[in-house]
Design a protein around this motif. Structure first.
Motif, PDB file in Angstrom:
ATOM      1  N   GLN A 109       0.824  -1.211   0.000  1.00 25.67           N
ATOM      2  CA  GLN A 109       0.000   0.000   0.000  1.00 25.67           C
ATOM      3  C   GLN A 109       0.860   1.264   0.000  1.00 25.67           C
ATOM      4  N   ILE A 110       1.962   1.239   0.766  1.00 29.04           N
ATOM      5  CA  ILE A 110       2.836   2.427   0.813  1.00 29.04           C
ATOM      6  C   ILE A 110       3.441   2.684  -0.560  1.00 29.04           C
ATOM      7  N   THR A 111       3.892   1.603  -1.207  1.00 29.18           N
ATOM      8  CA  THR A 111       4.474   1.754  -2.548  1.00 29.18           C
ATOM      9  C   THR A 111       3.453   2.371  -3.496  1.00 29.18           C
ATOM     10  N   ALA A 112       2.217   1.859  -3.437  1.00 27.75           N
ATOM     11  CA  ALA A 112       1.171   2.381  -4.322  1.00 27.75           C
ATOM     12  C   ALA A 112       0.909   3.856  -4.023  1.00 27.75           C
ATOM     13  N   CYS A 113       0.814   4.191  -2.729  1.00 26.10           N
ATOM     14  CA  CYS A 113       0.526   5.578  -2.354  1.00 26.10           C
ATOM     15  C   CYS A 113       1.642   6.513  -2.814  1.00 26.10           C
ATOM     16  N   GLU A 114       2.886   6.048  -2.691  1.00 26.50           N
ATOM     17  CA  GLU A 114       4.009   6.913  -3.080  1.00 26.50           C
ATOM     18  C   GLU A 114       4.033   7.143  -4.576  1.00 26.50           C
ATOM     19  N   LYS A 115       3.470   6.170  -5.324  1.00 29.53           N
ATOM     20  CA  LYS A 115       3.385   6.350  -6.779  1.00 29.53           C
ATOM     21  C   LYS A 115       2.146   7.160  -7.148  1.00 29.53           C
ATOM     22  N   GLY A 116       1.371   7.522  -6.133  1.00 30.27           N
ATOM     23  CA  GLY A 116       0.161   8.293  -6.411  1.00 30.27           C
ATOM     24  C   GLY A 116      -1.021   7.452  -6.854  1.00 30.27           C
ATOM     25  N   GLU A 117      -0.915   6.118  -6.717  1.00 30.43           N
ATOM     26  CA  GLU A 117      -2.034   5.246  -7.110  1.00 30.43           C
ATOM     27  C   GLU A 117      -3.070   5.191  -5.989  1.00 30.43           C
ATOM     28  N   ALA A 118      -4.316   5.000  -6.367  1.00 34.35           N
ATOM     29  CA  ALA A 118      -5.377   4.882  -5.366  1.00 34.35           C
ATOM     30  C   ALA A 118      -5.425   3.443  -4.862  1.00 34.35           C
ATOM     31  N   ILE A 119      -5.697   3.276  -3.565  1.00 32.24           N
ATOM     32  CA  ILE A 119      -5.873   1.936  -3.004  1.00 32.24           C
ATOM     33  C   ILE A 119      -7.328   1.538  -3.235  1.00 32.24           C
ATOM     34  N   ALA A 120      -7.524   0.351  -3.814  1.00 29.32           N
ATOM     35  CA  ALA A 120      -8.898  -0.108  -4.042  1.00 29.32           C
ATOM     36  C   ALA A 120      -9.470  -0.675  -2.750  1.00 29.32           C
ATOM     37  N   HIS A 121     -10.732  -0.372  -2.498  1.00 31.41           N
ATOM     38  CA  HIS A 121     -11.420  -0.947  -1.341  1.00 31.41           C
ATOM     39  C   HIS A 121     -11.817  -2.368  -1.718  1.00 31.41           C
TER      40      HIS A 121
END
Lengths: 486, 93
Positions: free
Chosen positions: A247-259
């Protein structure tokens, strides 16, 4: 200095616990695993028309007892509701659960620092002494067990309708290590109350995890992901470690976390999407018209109160105070009530109780004994510790006595006699040995007198050999030093 | 006051029901009417009325096993079975 981490995880757990009852939650079918499929079923747990559920009072008592042990607020009146959804492992197409009025609300689980993973027990994270708040504890019925074949699934309804307690934590956990300790600490409480065997690997305790990440300092929660298929406490920790990093990697790339719900694959060491939650589940809860509200204030709560055990934290504090054991030893003893009772008997009369703890936890435990059935009486360890404390035998001899005790259980005093091990503490006898040692080792004597104090070990070794290991080493040391400096 | 609207196709899909357009229209109207009755009820001020405590403990069951069905009887109505399990279409995760 390491760079301060920019992200923190927010973790909440939902723990399902199988209760130690003889029968199912709403019928008299046997609550037992491993028997022939479909052998513990009746019209009630098969959901046949016209059957009516009757609550198992023991399951209610065990849930109330858990609430008492965890400091929950207990409801005077509790209700059962229907949770509606379709799945083949649930014959009624609804699960009887509790929604608005669960048996227990609030409460907390204090994290035992020694139930963190071993390699982080010395860190501030483990020593912080946090307590994780609970939202609620409710009682429901378990579903059947499914087996998946190539083109069909097979259902065994033996587990359907067995009592299941759900413990829901607040989103108070911040690290995989805390989640690991939470499950271990909760298990200790459940074991103390004889509520459940709570073994995750046997499915007696099952855990769903909700986890999200957010920048440190942010109040709002990030989008949470639910993790499933977690079959051990270490699996929970591994899955969280993976998922938080993902999740941190995704957030740092600016990607949204899917629910979404993700499945942990322990072999692959990764989580995979199970199904995207397009909309929140609509379970259409409503009060079960087959079941009247339960009054816990009419005997059930009193009955639960009489069963309150000594809680793990109280037991550990008492062991440290009364027996002088270390906090770590107290945690190990507290985790195994049978071993703990064995230790308490062993140490009761002993002069050095902490030494008894060392014998039992270091030497005895390494032989993988069953303290419930071992022929080695606990009192023997008290005696062994006393024999060393009063100088009858030295510690090297004590190891021999221990080995003999394991091989041919008998009172250590008898073993000492049998093996002729009693330590020689007679000053004149020891003096003779020391004189011989000095006469036979002129070089060591010279070295010692020249300032190489280690040279005395050769002389001590000579004495121990001559005395067949029976010389009191402390006295030998004193006598040799006196003679050499004369 | 207008009757509350209900998404009948949503409710039907949760109940695994396939409705014709006619049925959808008919049930929408009926269920909206029922919800309207509920709204009327919820307008009654009940704040001062104490909650009714159940007068007595309902029948509870002692934790003592009673006989279960025989495996044969339990499986007798199952459309498909194997190894004493009830077979169902494969459950997809």
């Amino acid at each position: 200095m390491s760079t301060p981490a920019k992200w923190e995880a927010v973790i909440g757990l939902e723990v399902h616990v199988q209760l130690l009852t003889q029968t199912k939650m709403f019928c008299g079918c046997t609550n037992h695993y491993g028997d022939a499929p479909t052998s513990h079923v009746c019209p009630v747990c098969l959901g046949l028309p016209g059957s009516l559920p009757v609550p198992n009072e023991e399951a209610i008592r065990l849930t109330l007892l858990t609430g008492l042990m965890l400091g929950c607020t207990l409801a005077p009146v509790a209700r059962f509701d229907r949770k509606n959804y379709f799945y083949p492992d649930m014959p009624k197409n609804y699960q009887i659960s509790q929604y608005d009025d669960p048996l227990c609300a609030g409460g907390q689980v204090p994290l035992d620092p020694f139930l963190f993973p071993k390699e982080i027990q010395d860190t501030a994270e483990a020593k912080a002494g946090r307590a994780i708040r609970l939202t609620r504890i409710h009682l429901e019925e378990d579903v059947a067990k499914s087996f998946h074949f190539e083109d069909r699934s097979g259902i065994d309804f033996n587990r359907a309708g067995t009592p299941l307690m759900e413990i829901v934590s607040e989103a108070d956990l911040r690290t995989p290590g805390e989640a690991f300790s939470f499950l271990g600490s909760l298990r200790q409480v459940l074991l103390a109350g004889h509520v459940s065997h709570a073994d995750m690997e046997k499915g007696q305790m099952r855990c769903d995890v909700n986890v999200s990440v957010r920048p440190i300092g942010q109040k709002e929660f990030g989008t949470k992901v639910e993790l499933k298929n977690l079959n051990s406490t270490s699996g929970v920790r591994r899955a969280l470690t993976y998922e938080i990093a993902r999740q941190i990697t995704a957030c740092e790339k600016g990607e949204a976390i899917a629910h979404e719900t993700r499945r942990w694959d322990d072999e692959a060491g990764a989580t995979f999407t199970m199904r995207t939650k397009e909309k929140a589940h609509d379970y259409r809860y409503f009060p079960d018209p087959d079941l009247l509200p339960v009054r816990t204030d009419q005997g059930l709560l009193e009955a639960a109160r009489t069963r309150l055990p000594e809680l793990p934290s109280v037991l550990q504090a008492r062991l440290i105070q009364a027996f002088g054991v270390t906090a770590y030893q107290a945690s190990v003893l507290g985790a195994d009530r049978i071993l703990c009772a064995y230790f308490e008997k062993a140490a009761a009369q002993a002069k050095s109780k902490a030494t008894v703890a060392n014998w039992i936890l270091n030497d005895f435990l390494s032989t993988q004994p069953d303290p419930a059935t071992t022929p080695i009486l606990p009192e023997f360890f008290g005696e062994l510790a006393d024999l060393v404390a009063d100088g009858t035998i030295n510690s090297a001899q004590a190891k021999k006595v221990f080995a003999e005790l394991m091989a041919n259980p008998a009172s250590p005093r008898e073993i000492v006699k049998r093996l002729g091990l009693a330590q020689i503490s007679d000053v004149s006898a020891l003096g003779t040995y020391c004189d011989e040692a000095i006469a036979a080792n002129p070089r060591s004597v010279e070295d010692y007198r020249a300032g190489k104090t280690n040279a005395i070990n050769a002389l001590k070794g000579f004495v121990m050999k001559k005395s067949q290991g029976k010389a009191n080493p402390l006295q030998v040391d004193e006598i040799l030093k006196a003679k050499l400096s004369a | 006051m207008s009757a509350p609207q209900i998404n009948i196709s949503d409710v039907a899909s949760l109940a695994r029901l396939t409705l014709t357009p006619d049925e959808t229209a008919k049930f929408s109207a009926q269920l909206s009417q029922i919800l309207g009755h509920m709204e009327t009820l919820s307008q009654i001020a009940t704040g001062a009325v104490p909650e009714v405590t159940p007068p007595a403990q309902p029948a509870l069951r002692q934790d003592i096993p009673t006989p279960s069905l025989s495996i044969e009887a339990a499986l007798s109505n199952a459309p498909a079975q194997a190894n004493d399990l009830i077979l169902v279409p494969r459950i997809l995760e």
